[in-house]
Design a protein around this motif. Structure first.
Motif, mmCIF file in Angstrom:
data_model
loop_
_atom_site.group_PDB
_atom_site.id
_atom_site.type_symbol
_atom_site.label_atom_id
_atom_site.label_comp_id
_atom_site.label_asym_id
_atom_site.label_seq_id
_atom_site.Cartn_x
_atom_site.Cartn_y
_atom_site.Cartn_z
ATOM 1 N N ASP A 73 9.253 7.069 7.577
ATOM 2 C CA ASP A 73 9.193 5.609 7.569
ATOM 3 C C ASP A 73 8.765 5.059 8.931
ATOM 4 O O ASP A 73 7.981 4.107 9.017
ATOM 5 C CB ASP A 73 10.558 5.022 7.190
ATOM 6 C CG ASP A 73 10.894 5.211 5.717
ATOM 7 O OD1 ASP A 73 9.978 5.510 4.922
ATOM 8 O OD2 ASP A 73 12.076 5.084 5.356
ATOM 9 N N ASN A 220 2.624 -2.447 0.239
ATOM 10 C CA ASN A 220 3.489 -2.988 1.281
ATOM 11 C C ASN A 220 4.698 -3.680 0.666
ATOM 12 O O ASN A 220 5.094 -4.760 1.101
ATOM 13 C CB ASN A 220 2.709 -3.962 2.175
ATOM 14 C CG ASN A 220 3.397 -4.167 3.517
ATOM 15 O OD1 ASN A 220 4.118 -3.287 3.988
ATOM 16 N ND2 ASN A 220 3.195 -5.321 4.115
ATOM 17 N N LYS A 224 10.702 2.546 0.555
ATOM 18 C CA LYS A 224 10.671 3.400 1.744
ATOM 19 C C LYS A 224 11.167 4.783 1.317
ATOM 20 O O LYS A 224 11.541 5.010 0.165
ATOM 21 C CB LYS A 224 11.612 2.848 2.830
ATOM 22 C CG LYS A 224 11.194 1.498 3.415
ATOM 23 C CD LYS A 224 10.058 1.653 4.393
ATOM 24 C CE LYS A 224 9.761 0.370 5.152
ATOM 25 N NZ LYS A 224 10.761 0.067 6.167
ATOM 26 N N ARG A 233 7.306 -2.181 8.017
ATOM 27 C CA ARG A 233 6.570 -1.014 8.506
ATOM 28 C C ARG A 233 6.140 -1.256 9.948
ATOM 29 O O ARG A 233 5.657 -2.339 10.306
ATOM 30 C CB ARG A 233 5.374 -0.746 7.614
ATOM 31 C CG ARG A 233 5.808 -0.563 6.144
ATOM 32 C CD ARG A 233 4.815 0.195 5.330
ATOM 33 N NE ARG A 233 5.141 0.068 3.909
ATOM 34 C CZ ARG A 233 6.114 0.742 3.299
ATOM 35 N NH1 ARG A 233 6.839 1.602 3.966
ATOM 36 N NH2 ARG A 233 6.364 0.563 2.008
ATOM 37 N N GLN A 237 -1.161 -0.379 8.998
ATOM 38 C CA GLN A 237 -1.369 0.328 7.736
ATOM 39 C C GLN A 237 -2.869 0.556 7.506
ATOM 40 O O GLN A 237 -3.675 -0.380 7.601
ATOM 41 C CB GLN A 237 -0.750 -0.460 6.588
ATOM 42 C CG GLN A 237 0.753 -0.641 6.718
ATOM 43 C CD GLN A 237 1.504 0.677 6.749
ATOM 44 O OE1 GLN A 237 1.636 1.349 5.735
ATOM 45 N NE2 GLN A 237 1.999 1.061 7.918
#
Length: 625
Positions: A73, A220, A224, A233, A237
């Motif tokens: 994560d 998104n 997790k 996050r 990404q």
């Protein structure tokens, strides 16, 4: 000099890191020995964690108090939940990680754990006295004594890499192989065999025509890996990219087959069926004119990319020419070619369910040394070996997970009961109780067990208790709250589902496949009020858990009944009760295999390949059942 520890873990890959952390967190004075402290938890192959069934294992590691989920994560540059079009038993989380940050995060955890110490060196000998491991000796001629030793050597035991006809001794590119341990254990009577795996070319992203590739962005939402991580996050990404080979690519690859280690007799060992090399694909599927490839980023800032689907040990020039025949790669530059690697592994039927070897007391194996492949399978074995090594040193009952309790339980039972004839990879199809082993409920299944062990800490246990209370309160509300047609029918028709003819309980609407709890909350103010009572950071997780139990309760209960019936056989212990070779009423194959495996229970005996129901019935008769 002589140094003493409770537990020594040899190798700091994914199995070794979880094993060392678990043992240390349980209170054992633990030494982790690694060849290179800068390669701790190195992602030797693709920079990704999770996937089909593998993602469930990572959730289980996390629920037990391990670290793979937390590290993933923290370092994720893309997250996706696979198999969303199927039922929740098949949902599988997967993340791309920043390879360098993954190493840094793991090292930071290990260096700050009480009871855990790290030594950079190579172990080349085990100290064994009276059938029991007592420590190790290293290449630097240092002796470490311990109550238990866990071997997590990965691909380093007599590792040999292949690129065309070029052979390089090593456990990973630019890293030396480990010698001595296999020979020592073979002399002690243990069965050692060879396996093969491979890895693809690494590509310089600056030379790729991304505009000619398909884009795969991540997701998104709230999902997790770690139940403890509810933060946003951390890293940027990134997308993955797809393209295809073509007939010209295949023609070039075929030119290289005479120099392929897989086809010229150079490699004799067993390779992975479910992750074949590109040369294997064009031979096995000769009628296919293209194969899909996935270009995956190695990090947030690096230009290095991993070409998933193009694992190869063909000569460098063949790999390069084949890649250049793909339009998006016509100007390709690479950091290094793909290669195959052969390495030693030990038949896992030589292990107990605790992962302790049957031949040598207090010696544990975890990871690829047991014939598995994958970071997740390694991590799951590692945490179990760490727990049981601690128990061996300090007392307590063995910690074993059943096939209805965890994918980790399925994994270990498959290994020690059936052995392997190829690198073992977990799939949902291997689990007969996969409706019970969902990714959403790993904490419900395992965290209480880990808390009783002392591995899961109070904060994790309190989160679990709170989640259960909120989930059950929501389920109770849905089961008991009544709704009326005049308040809902217009909204139901807009949602594409049949309007109500009369009033009903809210659960009757939840059971409709077209409707979800969040959708119904927009129609039913009282339900929205219940959702508003949930803790904001965990609301979506709790709602998902409640909805799955409501929608699939019938399937879940049916599978629980089946598991309970089978578990009665798990309680019939037979280890040490039979001289199988003397039982003439069972088949010769059954006598041989039962003698070799020496199963703990009737249920385990029934899962050994070649053992028939009639063989099991005879054993039950002999037991007076």
């Amino acid at each position: 000099m002589l140094f003493k520890y409770d537990i020594i873990v040899v190798g700091a890959g994914h199995a070794g890191c979880e094993a060392a952390a678990a043992a240390a967190n349980l209170g054992s004075r633990t030494l982790l020995i690694t060849m290179d402290m800068n390669k701790i938890a190195q992602m030797s192959c693709n920079p990704a964690v999770g996937g089909i069934a593998k993602g469930q294992i990572v959730r289980e590691i996390d629920a037990l108090g391990g670290y793979m989920g937390l590290v993933t994560d923290q370092t994720a540059i893309q997250f996706r939940m696979l198999n969303r079009s199927k039922g929740p038993a098949m949902w599988s989380p997967r993340a791309q990680s920043d390879r360098a940050r993954f190493i840094d995060a793991w090292r930071g955890i290990l260096e700050h754990l009480p009871n855990l110490y790290i030594w950079q060196d190579t172990v080349n000998e085990l100290i064994i006295r009276d059938g029991r491991v007592c420590g190790v000796r290293t290449e630097m001629d240092v002796t470490f004594e311990a109550g238990a030793v866990i071997l997590t050597n990965g691909t380093f035991l007599n590792g040999l890499m292949h690129i065309g006809r070029t052979q390089i001794r090593g456990g990973r590119i630019a890293e030396p192989a480990s010698q001595g341990i296999s020979e020592q254990l073979m002399a002690a009577g243990m069965k050692v065999e060879r396996m093969k795996t491979g890895t693809p070319v690494r590509i310089d992203g600056r030379s790729v025509h991304f505009d000619e590739m398909g884009e795969q962005p991540g997701e998104n939402d709230f999902h997790k890996f770690s139940y403890m991580d509810t933060s946003r996050r951390v890293l940027k990404q990134l997308s993955c990219w797809t393209t295809f080979t073509n007939e010209t690519t295949h023609e070039i690859l075929r030119e290289g087959l005479p120099d392929s280690p897989l086809y010229n007799g150079q490699i004799q060992s067993i390779g992975p069926r479910y992750c074949p090399s590109i040369e294997t694909k064009i031979v096995t599927f000769a009628d296919k004119t293209q194969h899909q490839l996935f270009l995956e980023p190695e990090g947030e800032t690096t230009e290095e990319y991993y070409l998933n689907g193009f694992s190869s040990s063909l000569p460098l020039d063949i790999q390069l020419r084949a890649l250049q025949s793909i339009p998006a790669f016509r100007d390709i530059h690479i950091y290094r070619p793909g290669y195959a690697i052969e390495y030693d592994f030990f038949d896992p039927t030589q292990l107990k369910h605790t992962l302790e070897t049957k031949a040598i007391r207090n010696l544990f194996f975890a990871g690829q040394i047991n014939g598995t492949t994958g970071y997740e399978e390694a991590g799951g074995q590692g945490i179990m070996a760490g727990i049981n090594a601690h128990i061996n040193c300090h007392g307590g009952d063995p910690f074993i997970l059943g096939r209805d309790e965890a994918y980790i339980g399925v994994l270990i039972d498959d290994l020690v009961t059936k052995g392997v004839d190829e690198p073992y990879r977990m799939f949902t199809s291997r689990a007969e109780y996969r409706i019970l082993l969902r990714q959403d409920d790993a904490d419900m299944r395992l965290t209480e067990k880990a808390y009783q062990l002392g591995l899961a800490k109070t904060d994790r246990h309190e989160l679990l208790t709170s989640k259960i209370e909120h989930r059950d309160a929501l389920i109770s509300f849905v089961e008991n709250y009544s709704v009326k047609p005049q308040h809902l029918n217009s909204a139901l028709e807009q949602a594409g589902t049949t309007p109500l003819a009369r009033g009903c309980k809210l659960i009757d609407l939840v059971l409709r496949p077209q409707l979800t709890l969040p959708q119904l909350a927009e129609m039913v103010p009282a339900l929205q009020a219940e959702l508003d009572k949930l803790p904001e950071t965990r609301k979506e997780e709790i709602v998902e858990a409640a909805e799955i139990l409501l929608k699939y309760s019938g399937y879940i209960k049916r599978e629980q009944v089946i598991a309970e019936k089978i578990n009665r056989l798990e309680n019939i212990r037979i280890k040490g009760k039979f001289d199988y070779n003397s039982i003439q009423s069972i088949s010769i194959e059954a006598r041989q295999k039962l003698s070799k495996i020496d199963p703990e229970t009737i249920a385990q005996a029934s899962r050994i390949p070649g053992i028939s129901p009639s063989d099991i019935n005879i054993l039950l008769v002999l037991l007076g059942r």
